[in-house]
Write an enzyme that holds these catalytic residues in place. Structure first.
Site, PDB file in Angstrom:
ATOM      1  N   THR A 240      26.882  63.201  33.668  1.00 18.30           N
ATOM      2  CA  THR A 240      26.640  64.374  34.802  1.00 18.30           C
ATOM      3  C   THR A 240      28.580  64.419  35.418  1.00 18.30           C
ATOM      4  O   THR A 240      29.105  64.080  34.593  1.00 18.30           O
ATOM      5  CB  THR A 240      25.964  63.185  35.983  1.00 18.30           C
ATOM      6  OG1 THR A 240      26.364  63.545  37.232  1.00 18.30           O
ATOM      7  CG2 THR A 240      27.022  61.398  35.964  1.00 18.30           C
ATOM      8  N   ASP A 241      28.169  65.173  36.033  1.00 20.98           N
ATOM      9  CA  ASP A 241      29.735  66.049  36.495  1.00 20.98           C
ATOM     10  C   ASP A 241      30.400  64.741  37.172  1.00 20.98           C
ATOM     11  O   ASP A 241      31.511  64.702  37.397  1.00 20.98           O
ATOM     12  CB  ASP A 241      29.194  67.302  37.332  1.00 20.98           C
ATOM     13  CG  ASP A 241      28.332  67.469  38.197  1.00 20.98           C
ATOM     14  OD1 ASP A 241      28.170  66.342  38.795  1.00 20.98           O
ATOM     15  OD2 ASP A 241      28.239  68.175  39.068  1.00 20.98           O
ATOM     16  N   GLU A 242      29.586  63.871  38.039  1.00 19.97           N
ATOM     17  CA  GLU A 242      30.294  63.033  38.993  1.00 19.97           C
ATOM     18  C   GLU A 242      30.679  61.938  38.306  1.00 19.97           C
ATOM     19  O   GLU A 242      31.577  61.368  38.740  1.00 19.97           O
ATOM     20  CB  GLU A 242      28.638  61.831  39.731  1.00 19.97           C
ATOM     21  CG  GLU A 242      28.164  62.823  40.295  1.00 19.97           C
ATOM     22  CD  GLU A 242      27.053  62.814  41.820  1.00 19.97           C
ATOM     23  OE1 GLU A 242      27.472  61.253  41.916  1.00 19.97           O
ATOM     24  OE2 GLU A 242      26.316  62.606  41.084  1.00 19.97           O
TER      25      GLU A 242
ATOM     26  N   TYR B 289      27.576  54.055  40.768  1.00 17.60           N
ATOM     27  CA  TYR B 289      26.228  55.113  39.154  1.00 17.60           C
ATOM     28  C   TYR B 289      27.339  55.747  38.572  1.00 17.60           C
ATOM     29  O   TYR B 289      26.983  55.874  37.607  1.00 17.60           O
ATOM     30  CB  TYR B 289      25.965  56.203  40.462  1.00 17.60           C
ATOM     31  CG  TYR B 289      25.058  57.586  39.963  1.00 17.60           C
ATOM     32  CD1 TYR B 289      23.728  57.393  39.013  1.00 17.60           C
ATOM     33  CD2 TYR B 289      24.934  58.732  40.489  1.00 17.60           C
ATOM     34  CE1 TYR B 289      24.149  58.409  37.976  1.00 17.60           C
ATOM     35  CE2 TYR B 289      24.849  59.926  39.652  1.00 17.60           C
ATOM     36  CZ  TYR B 289      23.899  59.709  38.256  1.00 17.60           C
ATOM     37  OH  TYR B 289      23.366  60.343  37.470  1.00 17.60           O
TER      38      TYR B 289
ATOM     39  N   LYS C  59      27.683  55.402  34.629  1.00 19.97           N
ATOM     40  CA  LYS C  59      27.322  57.067  33.658  1.00 19.97           C
ATOM     41  C   LYS C  59      28.527  57.254  33.013  1.00 19.97           C
ATOM     42  O   LYS C  59      28.493  57.129  31.981  1.00 19.97           O
ATOM     43  CB  LYS C  59      27.170  58.403  34.170  1.00 19.97           C
ATOM     44  CG  LYS C  59      25.937  58.385  35.058  1.00 19.97           C
ATOM     45  CD  LYS C  59      24.587  57.829  34.238  1.00 19.97           C
ATOM     46  CE  LYS C  59      24.118  58.921  33.164  1.00 19.97           C
ATOM     47  NZ  LYS C  59      23.350  59.350  32.689  1.00 19.97           N
TER      48      LYS C  59
END
Length: 328
Positions: free
Chosen positions: A125-127, A153, A157
Protein backbone atom coordinates in the site's frame (compact mmCIF):
# COMPACT_ATOMS: atom_id res chain seq x y z
CA UNK A 1 0.65 -21.48 -14.75
CA UNK A 2 -0.68 -22.57 -11.38
CA UNK A 3 -1.46 -19.34 -9.50
CA UNK A 4 -2.26 -19.25 -5.79
CA UNK A 5 -4.20 -16.14 -4.75
CA UNK A 6 -4.40 -15.57 -1.00
CA UNK A 7 -7.17 -13.33 0.28
CA UNK A 8 -8.96 -14.11 -2.97
CA UNK A 9 -12.46 -13.73 -1.51
CA UNK A 10 -11.84 -10.11 -0.52
CA UNK A 11 -12.50 -7.00 -2.58
CA UNK A 12 -9.33 -6.78 -4.67
CA UNK A 13 -8.74 -10.54 -4.64
CA UNK A 14 -12.14 -11.32 -6.20
CA UNK A 15 -11.61 -8.73 -8.92
CA UNK A 16 -8.09 -10.05 -9.55
CA UNK A 17 -9.25 -13.65 -9.87
CA UNK A 18 -12.01 -12.63 -12.30
CA UNK A 19 -9.55 -10.55 -14.30
CA UNK A 20 -6.97 -13.34 -14.49
CA UNK A 21 -9.61 -15.91 -15.47
CA UNK A 22 -10.67 -13.69 -18.36
CA UNK A 23 -7.16 -12.66 -19.39
CA UNK A 24 -5.36 -15.98 -18.90
CA UNK A 25 -7.98 -18.73 -19.35
CA UNK A 26 -5.24 -21.36 -19.42
CA UNK A 27 -4.18 -20.57 -15.82
CA UNK A 28 -5.20 -22.78 -12.93
CA UNK A 29 -6.20 -20.51 -10.04
CA UNK A 30 -6.13 -21.67 -6.44
CA UNK A 31 -7.87 -19.34 -3.98
CA UNK A 32 -7.00 -19.39 -0.28
CA UNK A 33 -9.07 -17.24 2.07
CA UNK A 34 -9.91 -17.41 5.76
CA UNK A 35 -13.34 -15.86 5.10
CA UNK A 36 -13.11 -13.27 7.84
CA UNK A 37 -15.76 -10.55 7.94
CA UNK A 38 -14.37 -8.93 4.76
CA UNK A 39 -14.06 -12.13 2.67
CA UNK A 40 -17.17 -13.49 0.97
CA UNK A 41 -17.42 -16.91 -0.59
CA UNK A 42 -20.54 -15.64 -2.40
CA UNK A 43 -18.41 -13.26 -4.46
CA UNK A 44 -16.70 -16.27 -6.06
CA UNK A 45 -19.87 -18.32 -6.50
CA UNK A 46 -19.83 -18.29 -10.34
CA UNK A 47 -16.40 -19.95 -10.30
CA UNK A 48 -17.21 -22.93 -8.10
CA UNK A 49 -17.44 -26.10 -10.16
CA UNK A 50 -15.61 -24.56 -13.12
CA UNK A 51 -12.40 -26.09 -14.51
CA UNK A 52 -9.04 -24.91 -13.20
CA UNK A 53 -10.37 -23.19 -10.09
CA UNK A 54 -10.34 -24.43 -6.52
CA UNK A 55 -10.96 -22.84 -3.15
CA UNK A 56 -9.49 -23.47 0.30
CA UNK A 57 -10.69 -21.85 3.50
CA UNK A 58 -7.60 -21.40 5.65
CA UNK A 59 -5.66 -18.87 7.71
CA UNK A 60 -2.29 -17.84 6.24
CA UNK A 61 -0.94 -17.94 9.81
CA UNK A 62 -1.75 -21.67 10.03
CA UNK A 63 1.57 -23.16 8.90
CA UNK A 64 0.38 -26.75 8.62
CA UNK A 65 -2.71 -25.82 6.60
CA UNK A 66 -0.69 -23.57 4.27
CA UNK A 67 1.98 -26.22 3.69
CA UNK A 68 -0.67 -28.84 3.00
CA UNK A 69 -2.18 -26.63 0.29
CA UNK A 70 1.23 -25.92 -1.24
CA UNK A 71 2.14 -29.61 -1.22
CA UNK A 72 -1.13 -30.58 -2.91
CA UNK A 73 -1.46 -27.76 -5.43
CA UNK A 74 2.21 -27.02 -6.22
CA UNK A 75 1.69 -23.37 -7.25
CA UNK A 76 4.12 -21.72 -9.65
CA UNK A 77 3.37 -18.25 -8.30
CA UNK A 78 1.68 -16.71 -5.26
CA UNK A 79 -0.05 -13.32 -5.11
CA UNK A 80 -0.75 -12.28 -1.52
CA UNK A 81 -3.78 -10.07 -0.95
CA UNK A 82 -4.52 -11.63 2.45
CA UNK A 83 -4.42 -8.83 5.01
CA UNK A 84 -6.29 -6.92 7.64
CA UNK A 85 -6.65 -3.57 5.90
CA UNK A 86 -8.92 -1.12 7.72
CA UNK A 87 -7.02 1.68 9.46
CA UNK A 88 -9.75 2.40 12.01
CA UNK A 89 -9.84 -1.24 13.07
CA UNK A 90 -6.06 -1.26 13.44
CA UNK A 91 -6.27 1.68 15.83
CA UNK A 92 -8.83 -0.17 17.96
CA UNK A 93 -7.07 -3.57 17.88
CA UNK A 94 -3.52 -3.65 16.43
CA UNK A 95 -2.82 -7.27 17.41
CA UNK A 96 -4.64 -9.04 14.58
CA UNK A 97 -2.88 -6.77 12.06
CA UNK A 98 0.52 -7.76 13.40
CA UNK A 99 -0.40 -11.42 13.26
CA UNK A 100 -1.93 -11.60 9.78
CA UNK A 101 0.03 -8.91 7.97
CA UNK A 102 3.48 -9.86 9.28
CA UNK A 103 3.52 -13.40 10.66
CA UNK A 104 1.15 -14.67 7.97
CA UNK A 105 3.38 -13.29 5.23
CA UNK A 106 6.31 -15.10 6.83
CA UNK A 107 4.42 -18.38 6.75
CA UNK A 108 3.62 -17.92 3.06
CA UNK A 109 7.22 -17.13 2.16
CA UNK A 110 8.53 -20.11 4.10
CA UNK A 111 6.13 -22.31 2.13
CA UNK A 112 7.28 -20.70 -1.12
CA UNK A 113 10.89 -21.58 -0.27
CA UNK A 114 10.04 -25.11 0.79
CA UNK A 115 8.03 -25.91 -2.34
CA UNK A 116 10.08 -24.04 -4.93
CA UNK A 117 7.59 -21.34 -5.91
CA UNK A 118 8.91 -19.28 -8.82
CA UNK A 119 7.37 -15.94 -7.76
CA UNK A 120 6.01 -14.48 -4.55
CA UNK A 121 4.21 -11.19 -5.08
CA UNK A 122 3.38 -9.08 -2.04
CA UNK A 123 0.51 -6.63 -2.46
CA UNK A 124 1.28 -3.55 -0.38
CA UNK A 125 0.00 0.00 0.00
CA UNK A 126 1.02 3.64 -0.45
CA UNK A 127 0.36 4.10 3.27
CA UNK A 128 3.75 2.60 4.16
CA UNK A 129 5.32 5.96 3.26
CA UNK A 130 3.28 7.98 5.75
CA UNK A 131 1.93 11.14 4.17
CA UNK A 132 2.78 14.13 2.03
CA UNK A 133 2.09 17.82 2.74
CA UNK A 134 -1.06 19.35 1.29
CA UNK A 135 0.82 22.42 0.02
CA UNK A 136 3.42 20.56 -2.09
CA UNK A 137 1.41 19.05 -4.97
CA UNK A 138 4.60 18.31 -6.92
CA UNK A 139 5.72 15.78 -4.30
CA UNK A 140 4.78 12.15 -4.89
CA UNK A 141 5.79 8.85 -3.32
CA UNK A 142 8.67 7.14 -5.12
CA UNK A 143 9.81 3.55 -4.68
CA UNK A 144 13.15 4.51 -3.10
CA UNK A 145 11.63 6.70 -0.35
CA UNK A 146 12.00 5.69 3.28
CA UNK A 147 9.08 4.04 5.02
CA UNK A 148 7.33 6.17 7.63
CA UNK A 149 3.99 4.50 8.48
CA UNK A 150 1.46 6.31 10.64
CA UNK A 151 -0.94 3.59 11.79
CA UNK A 152 -0.66 0.02 13.07
CA UNK A 153 -2.11 -1.09 9.72
CA UNK A 154 0.47 0.70 7.59
CA UNK A 155 3.28 -0.29 9.98
CA UNK A 156 2.31 -3.95 9.60
CA UNK A 157 2.31 -3.65 5.81
CA UNK A 158 5.70 -1.89 5.87
CA UNK A 159 7.04 -4.71 8.04
CA UNK A 160 5.78 -7.30 5.54
CA UNK A 161 7.50 -5.45 2.70
CA UNK A 162 10.80 -5.46 4.59
CA UNK A 163 10.39 -9.15 5.38
CA UNK A 164 9.79 -9.90 1.70
CA UNK A 165 12.88 -7.97 0.64
CA UNK A 166 14.93 -9.73 3.32
CA UNK A 167 13.79 -13.14 2.02
CA UNK A 168 14.80 -12.06 -1.48
CA UNK A 169 18.30 -11.13 -0.34
CA UNK A 170 18.94 -13.86 2.25
CA UNK A 171 17.17 -16.83 0.67
CA UNK A 172 16.97 -15.69 -2.99
CA UNK A 173 13.18 -15.97 -2.88
CA UNK A 174 11.90 -14.49 -6.17
CA UNK A 175 9.92 -11.58 -4.71
CA UNK A 176 8.15 -8.60 -6.25
CA UNK A 177 6.15 -5.93 -4.39
CA UNK A 178 3.45 -3.55 -5.58
CA UNK A 179 2.34 -0.50 -3.63
CA UNK A 180 -1.03 0.81 -4.66
CA UNK A 181 -3.14 3.88 -3.96
CA UNK A 182 -6.76 3.76 -2.79
CA UNK A 183 -8.86 1.26 -4.75
CA UNK A 184 -12.55 1.48 -5.62
CA UNK A 185 -14.95 -0.67 -7.60
CA UNK A 186 -17.36 -3.60 -7.19
CA UNK A 187 -17.30 -5.99 -4.23
CA UNK A 188 -15.68 -3.52 -1.82
CA UNK A 189 -16.68 -4.08 1.80
CA UNK A 190 -19.06 -1.37 3.08
CA UNK A 191 -16.70 -0.17 5.83
CA UNK A 192 -14.51 1.59 3.24
CA UNK A 193 -15.09 5.21 2.29
CA UNK A 194 -16.66 5.01 -1.17
CA UNK A 195 -19.14 2.16 -0.61
CA UNK A 196 -20.00 3.50 2.84
CA UNK A 197 -20.82 6.93 1.47
CA UNK A 198 -22.79 5.45 -1.44
CA UNK A 199 -24.92 3.25 0.78
CA UNK A 200 -25.56 5.91 3.39
CA UNK A 201 -26.54 8.42 0.71
CA UNK A 202 -28.86 5.88 -0.89
CA UNK A 203 -30.62 5.55 2.47
CA UNK A 204 -30.68 9.31 3.20
CA UNK A 205 -28.42 8.84 6.21
CA UNK A 206 -25.79 11.29 7.40
CA UNK A 207 -22.37 10.88 5.76
CA UNK A 208 -19.64 11.22 8.44
CA UNK A 209 -16.51 13.01 7.20
CA UNK A 210 -13.34 13.16 9.30
CA UNK A 211 -12.21 16.68 10.28
CA UNK A 212 -13.01 19.08 7.46
CA UNK A 213 -12.55 16.46 4.76
CA UNK A 214 -9.38 18.10 3.43
CA UNK A 215 -7.26 14.92 3.41
CA UNK A 216 -6.25 13.97 -0.13
CA UNK A 217 -6.22 10.46 -1.59
CA UNK A 218 -5.19 9.11 -4.99
CA UNK A 219 -7.88 6.82 -6.43
CA UNK A 220 -7.37 3.93 -8.84
CA UNK A 221 -10.03 1.59 -10.18
CA UNK A 222 -9.56 -1.97 -8.98
CA UNK A 223 -9.40 -3.25 -12.57
CA UNK A 224 -6.36 -1.05 -13.23
CA UNK A 225 -4.79 -2.46 -10.07
CA UNK A 226 -5.38 -5.98 -11.37
CA UNK A 227 -3.80 -5.07 -14.71
CA UNK A 228 -0.81 -3.69 -12.86
CA UNK A 229 -0.20 -6.84 -10.86
CA UNK A 230 -0.54 -8.98 -13.96
CA UNK A 231 2.04 -6.78 -15.68
CA UNK A 232 4.42 -7.23 -12.74
CA UNK A 233 4.00 -11.00 -12.89
CA UNK A 234 4.79 -10.97 -16.61
CA UNK A 235 7.50 -8.29 -16.83
CA UNK A 236 8.53 -7.22 -13.33
CA UNK A 237 12.13 -7.62 -12.19
CA UNK A 238 12.77 -9.84 -9.18
CA UNK A 239 13.43 -7.91 -5.97
CA UNK A 240 11.78 -4.73 -7.26
CA UNK A 241 8.96 -2.52 -6.00
CA UNK A 242 6.39 -1.05 -8.40
CA UNK A 243 3.79 1.66 -7.85
CA UNK A 244 0.21 1.42 -9.07
CA UNK A 245 -1.77 4.66 -8.87
CA UNK A 246 -4.70 6.34 -10.52
CA UNK A 247 -3.31 9.84 -11.14
CA UNK A 248 -6.51 11.06 -9.52
CA UNK A 249 -6.02 13.06 -6.32
CA UNK A 250 -9.18 14.18 -4.55
CA UNK A 251 -9.99 15.70 -1.19
CA UNK A 252 -12.30 13.45 0.81
CA UNK A 253 -14.94 16.16 1.00
CA UNK A 254 -14.95 16.57 -2.79
CA UNK A 255 -15.34 12.82 -3.24
CA UNK A 256 -18.29 12.75 -0.85
CA UNK A 257 -19.94 15.68 -2.63
CA UNK A 258 -19.45 13.92 -5.97
CA UNK A 259 -21.25 10.84 -4.64
CA UNK A 260 -24.12 12.94 -3.29
CA UNK A 261 -24.47 14.77 -6.61
CA UNK A 262 -24.42 11.50 -8.56
CA UNK A 263 -27.26 10.14 -6.42
CA UNK A 264 -29.23 13.39 -6.41
CA UNK A 265 -28.81 13.89 -2.68
CA UNK A 266 -28.21 17.19 -0.82
CA UNK A 267 -24.89 18.26 0.71
CA UNK A 268 -26.79 18.73 3.97
CA UNK A 269 -26.32 14.99 4.56
CA UNK A 270 -22.62 15.64 5.24
CA UNK A 271 -21.72 15.41 8.93
CA UNK A 272 -18.25 16.51 10.05
CA UNK A 273 -16.88 14.34 12.86
CA UNK A 274 -13.75 14.28 15.03
CA UNK A 275 -10.66 13.50 12.98
CA UNK A 276 -9.02 10.06 12.95
CA UNK A 277 -5.97 9.64 15.18
CA UNK A 278 -2.76 10.15 13.21
CA UNK A 279 -4.75 10.88 10.06
CA UNK A 280 -2.45 11.06 7.01
CA UNK A 281 -2.81 14.30 5.05
CA UNK A 282 -2.13 13.29 1.46
CA UNK A 283 -1.14 10.31 -0.68
CA UNK A 284 0.15 10.58 -4.25
CA UNK A 285 1.97 7.97 -6.33
CA UNK A 286 4.76 8.42 -8.84
CA UNK A 287 4.14 5.59 -11.31
CA UNK A 288 6.89 6.36 -13.85
CA UNK A 289 8.78 3.14 -13.08
CA UNK A 290 5.72 0.98 -13.75
CA UNK A 291 4.94 2.90 -16.92
CA UNK A 292 8.49 2.60 -18.29
CA UNK A 293 9.32 -0.97 -17.26
CA UNK A 294 5.91 -2.63 -17.47
CA UNK A 295 4.09 -0.54 -20.07
CA UNK A 296 1.30 -0.06 -17.53
CA UNK A 297 -0.93 2.98 -17.18
CA UNK A 298 -4.35 3.41 -15.56
CA UNK A 299 -7.05 3.02 -18.19
CA UNK A 300 -10.30 3.61 -16.28
CA UNK A 301 -11.17 7.28 -15.92
CA UNK A 302 -12.41 8.27 -12.48
CA UNK A 303 -15.68 9.61 -13.90
CA UNK A 304 -16.46 6.33 -15.68
CA UNK A 305 -15.17 4.20 -12.82
CA UNK A 306 -17.32 5.99 -10.24
CA UNK A 307 -20.38 5.86 -12.49
CA UNK A 308 -19.95 2.10 -12.85
CA UNK A 309 -19.24 1.63 -9.14
CA UNK A 310 -22.31 3.54 -7.99
CA UNK A 311 -24.45 1.60 -10.47
CA UNK A 312 -23.01 -1.68 -9.18
CA UNK A 313 -24.05 -0.90 -5.59
CA UNK A 314 -27.48 0.24 -6.75
CA UNK A 315 -27.99 -3.02 -8.65
CA UNK A 316 -26.44 -5.47 -6.17
CA UNK A 317 -28.26 -4.94 -2.90
CA UNK A 318 -28.41 -8.71 -2.38
CA UNK A 319 -24.59 -8.70 -2.13
CA UNK A 320 -24.11 -5.83 0.32
CA UNK A 321 -27.32 -5.88 2.37
CA UNK A 322 -26.20 -8.78 4.66
CA UNK A 323 -22.96 -6.90 5.39
CA UNK A 324 -24.42 -3.59 6.40
CA UNK A 325 -24.64 -2.84 10.09
CA UNK A 326 -27.31 -0.49 11.35
CA UNK A 327 -24.94 2.49 11.18
CA UNK A 328 -23.14 1.41 8.00
Amino acid sequence: MRLLVTGGAGFIGVNFINYMRNTHPDYCIICLDQLTYAGRRESLAPLFGTPDFCFYQADICDRSAVEEIFAREKPDAVVNFAAESHVDRSILDPGIFLKTNILGVGVLMDACLKYGVKRFHQVSTDEVYGDLPLDRPELKFQEHMKLNPSSPYSASKASADLMALSYARTFQLPVTISRCSNNYGPYQFPEKLIPRMILRAMNDQLLPVYGQGLNVRDWVHVLDHCRGIDAILQKGRIGEIYHIGGHCELRNIDLVRLILKSLGKPDELIQYVADRKGHDLRYAMDTQKSEKELGWKPQVSFAKGMEDTIRWYLENQSWWAPLVESDL
